[in-house]
Design an enzyme around this catalytic site. Sequence first.
Site, PDB file in Angstrom:
ATOM      1  N   ASN A 173       0.899  -1.054   0.053  1.00 18.20           N
ATOM      2  CA  ASN A 173       0.095   0.005  -0.016  1.00 18.20           C
ATOM      3  C   ASN A 173       0.867   1.138  -0.089  1.00 18.20           C
ATOM      4  O   ASN A 173       1.611   1.730   1.288  1.00 18.20           O
ATOM      5  CB  ASN A 173      -0.865  -0.083   1.147  1.00 18.20           C
ATOM      6  N   LYS A 179       3.047   0.866   3.379  1.00 20.05           N
ATOM      7  CA  LYS A 179       2.685  -0.129   4.347  1.00 20.05           C
ATOM      8  C   LYS A 179       2.867  -1.501   3.597  1.00 20.05           C
ATOM      9  O   LYS A 179       2.324  -1.698   2.194  1.00 20.05           O
ATOM     10  CB  LYS A 179       1.433   0.129   4.885  1.00 20.05           C
ATOM     11  N   ARG A 237      -2.437  -1.936  -3.623  1.00 14.71           N
ATOM     12  CA  ARG A 237      -3.713  -1.232  -3.581  1.00 14.71           C
ATOM     13  C   ARG A 237      -3.427  -0.085  -4.540  1.00 14.71           C
ATOM     14  O   ARG A 237      -2.462   0.728  -4.276  1.00 14.71           O
ATOM     15  CB  ARG A 237      -3.642  -0.658  -1.994  1.00 14.71           C
ATOM     16  N   HIS A 272     -12.599   3.018  -0.413  1.00 12.52           N
ATOM     17  CA  HIS A 272     -12.391   2.206   0.851  1.00 12.52           C
ATOM     18  C   HIS A 272     -13.155   1.045   0.185  1.00 12.52           C
ATOM     19  O   HIS A 272     -13.733   0.130   1.113  1.00 12.52           O
ATOM     20  CB  HIS A 272     -13.126   2.787   1.845  1.00 12.52           C
ATOM     21  N   LEU A 317     -15.031   4.049   9.539  1.00 12.12           N
ATOM     22  CA  LEU A 317     -14.852   5.460   9.951  1.00 12.12           C
ATOM     23  C   LEU A 317     -13.467   5.250  10.570  1.00 12.12           C
ATOM     24  O   LEU A 317     -13.168   4.747  11.701  1.00 12.12           O
ATOM     25  CB  LEU A 317     -15.965   5.269  11.402  1.00 12.12           C
ATOM     26  N   ARG A 345     -11.401  16.076   6.559  1.00 14.57           N
ATOM     27  CA  ARG A 345     -12.032  16.525   5.429  1.00 14.57           C
ATOM     28  C   ARG A 345     -13.513  16.922   5.820  1.00 14.57           C
ATOM     29  O   ARG A 345     -14.046  16.243   6.796  1.00 14.57           O
ATOM     30  CB  ARG A 345     -12.479  15.217   4.436  1.00 14.57           C
ATOM     31  N   MET A 371     -10.073  10.882  16.992  1.00 16.86           N
ATOM     32  CA  MET A 371     -11.458  10.891  17.560  1.00 16.86           C
ATOM     33  C   MET A 371     -11.022  10.567  19.225  1.00 16.86           C
ATOM     34  O   MET A 371     -11.939  11.212  19.765  1.00 16.86           O
ATOM     35  CB  MET A 371     -12.170   9.713  16.904  1.00 16.86           C
ATOM     36  N   VAL A 423     -12.208   4.401  14.259  1.00 15.72           N
ATOM     37  CA  VAL A 423     -13.107   5.064  15.059  1.00 15.72           C
ATOM     38  C   VAL A 423     -14.581   3.848  15.056  1.00 15.72           C
ATOM     39  O   VAL A 423     -14.917   3.984  16.152  1.00 15.72           O
ATOM     40  CB  VAL A 423     -13.742   6.178  14.400  1.00 15.72           C
ATOM     41  N   ASN A 443     -13.565   1.383  17.486  1.00 20.16           N
ATOM     42  CA  ASN A 443     -13.069   1.416  19.234  1.00 20.16           C
ATOM     43  C   ASN A 443     -13.995   2.430  19.851  1.00 20.16           C
ATOM     44  O   ASN A 443     -13.937   2.491  20.906  1.00 20.16           O
ATOM     45  CB  ASN A 443     -11.573   1.920  18.760  1.00 20.16           C
ATOM     46  N   GLU A 458      -8.088  -4.950   5.291  1.00 15.60           N
ATOM     47  CA  GLU A 458      -8.000  -4.482   3.749  1.00 15.60           C
ATOM     48  C   GLU A 458      -6.707  -5.255   3.234  1.00 15.60           C
ATOM     49  O   GLU A 458      -6.842  -5.877   2.127  1.00 15.60           O
ATOM     50  CB  GLU A 458      -7.566  -3.177   3.677  1.00 15.60           C
TER      51      GLU A 458
HETATM   52  P1  ADP Z   1      -6.687   5.183   8.399  1.00 10.22           P
HETATM   53  O1  ADP Z   1      -6.568   3.903   7.847  1.00 10.22           O
HETATM   54  O2  ADP Z   1      -7.793   6.065   7.709  1.00 10.22           O
HETATM   55  O3  ADP Z   1      -5.552   6.086   8.603  1.00 10.22           O
HETATM   56  P2  ADP Z   1      -7.795   3.806  10.759  1.00 10.22           P
HETATM   57  O4  ADP Z   1      -8.838   3.096  10.402  1.00 10.22           O
HETATM   58  O5  ADP Z   1      -6.510   3.507  11.437  1.00 10.22           O
HETATM   59  O6  ADP Z   1      -7.373   4.978   9.894  1.00 10.22           O
HETATM   60  O7  ADP Z   1      -8.300   5.008  11.893  1.00 10.22           O
HETATM   61  C1  ADP Z   1      -7.289   5.853  12.539  1.00 10.22           C
HETATM   62  C2  ADP Z   1      -8.577   6.718  13.645  1.00 10.22           C
HETATM   63  O8  ADP Z   1      -9.162   5.981  14.419  1.00 10.22           O
HETATM   64  C3  ADP Z   1      -7.703   7.862  14.316  1.00 10.22           C
HETATM   65  O9  ADP Z   1      -7.463   8.909  13.641  1.00 10.22           O
HETATM   66  C4  ADP Z   1      -8.492   7.872  15.603  1.00 10.22           C
HETATM   67  O10 ADP Z   1      -9.360   8.717  15.509  1.00 10.22           O
HETATM   68  C5  ADP Z   1      -9.356   6.603  15.446  1.00 10.22           C
HETATM   69  N1  ADP Z   1      -9.030   5.798  16.869  1.00 10.22           N
HETATM   70  C6  ADP Z   1      -8.223   4.624  16.947  1.00 10.22           C
HETATM   71  N2  ADP Z   1      -8.383   4.352  18.280  1.00 10.22           N
HETATM   72  C7  ADP Z   1      -9.350   5.017  18.776  1.00 10.22           C
HETATM   73  C8  ADP Z   1     -10.122   4.647  20.084  1.00 10.22           C
HETATM   74  N3  ADP Z   1      -9.506   3.755  20.951  1.00 10.22           N
HETATM   75  N4  ADP Z   1     -11.062   5.614  20.361  1.00 10.22           N
HETATM   76  C9  ADP Z   1     -11.503   6.385  19.425  1.00 10.22           C
HETATM   77  N5  ADP Z   1     -10.911   6.540  18.271  1.00 10.22           N
HETATM   78  C10 ADP Z   1      -9.875   5.917  17.846  1.00 10.22           C
END
Ligand code: ADP
Length: 404
Positions: A10, A17, A97, A186, A215, A247, A289, A337, A340, A390
């Site tokens: 990726n 990655k 990817r 996505h 999310l 965004r 978040m 998000v 978690n 993914e």
């Molecule tokens: P991407 O692949 O789009 O970079 P991820 O799916 O890894 O993103 O998500 C990253 C986001 O998940 C972080 O910016 C954070 O906001 C959120 N996140 C990760 N862990 C937690 C948690 N324990 N509680 C709330 N939000 C979380």
Amino acid sequence: MTASRVLVLNSGSSSVKYQLLDMADRSRLATGLVERIGEETSRLVHEPLTGPAAARGKREQVGPIADHEAALKAVAAELAADGTGLDSPELAAVGHRVVHGGTRFTRPTVIDDEVLAEIRNLIPLAPLHNPANVTGIEVARSLRADIPQVAVFDTAFHSTMPEHVARYAIDAGTAEAYSIRRYGFHGTSHAYVSRATAALLGRPVEDVNVIVLHLGNGASASAVRGGVCVETSMGMTPLEGLVMGTRSGDLDPAVVFHLARVGGLSVDEIDSLLNKKSGLLGMCGDNDMREVLRRAGEGDESARLAFEAYVHRLKKYIGAYAAVLGRVDAVAFTAGVGENAHQVREAALDGLAELGLALDLEANAARSPQPRLISADHARVAVAVVPTDEELEIATQTYALVTR
Ligand code: ADP
């Protein structure tokens, strides 16, 4: 011995990655990333996950890595040190990817010169992403020209959206001339999670209608009818739809004219404002978040407002997609998000009992890395938390194509 390993790459603008998987048993042999490529403080983190190397744990190196070619060579050296190098006869393919597949690429595709040229042609539609994807492909091909390199497109799963969903209501000739339509992104995650949700329910994917809420830092929703995507929230680019980390998601397009005419901003400045400095970050100064929740919990007004705007948009899309699908069997939350933040799940579904949505608050608050149901027993619609994967999906699609 049949080659059963797939390397998933990726490549982002300043990062790569990767994961090495063995598709004989879908196990992961290694994972890692290179970040800050092109800077003095590039960092490579490599984690072997099987064999004696795994016992020694993660390896990390910090120091300048000039470009993607150097990055991939460094990754290849790490893999070789574990005895799982790119030159191994067990490597069946590399799965890449690729963010934008336009209208041409609707399924995983073995990359030849013509396909690579076409991915290059799509750069105007994904100026931030496709160039890095192309570089990753070129370097991987130069390292292993003899095995298939496969492109798996973020847009592909959404190519089944009906034409009236994919089209913007603008002048048809202009739309055609500039390839302006809704592609969605996505897709690998939406595909994986919609299937995993059906599996969690113990039902064939063809029988299940799911709203998937991916999310992460970027965020998108999709409506999936019987395994087929019929609507998604991202559009020609990943800017449309939900409120995201940085965004804006949906906004009146006239905001752009106003910023140009009255604010005197250039197109590039507006692009950067809406893609990189908006969303949660724009509203409260944090895009993570966890920070937004912490600050909102301490009574911070702008963090609370950002959270409420985020959740309100999510709720609007859930309602809209319930209308699009007619019958919803499950709502699935995924990515950082979604997996978690139980507060986001609770707030987004609050008040939606009329749509058959009700949470078991205790199950919702419990943490687990497993796919799980969090809906109340009496609820008509299942609510699930389904961790996305993914890389596994890209490896699965890649391996299926090369062993067909
Ligand atoms: P991407 O692949 O789009 O970079 P991820 O799916 O890894 O993103 O998500 C990253 C986001 O998940 C972080 O910016 C954070 O906001 C959120 N996140 C990760 N862990 C937690 C948690 N324990 N509680 C709330 N939000 C979380």
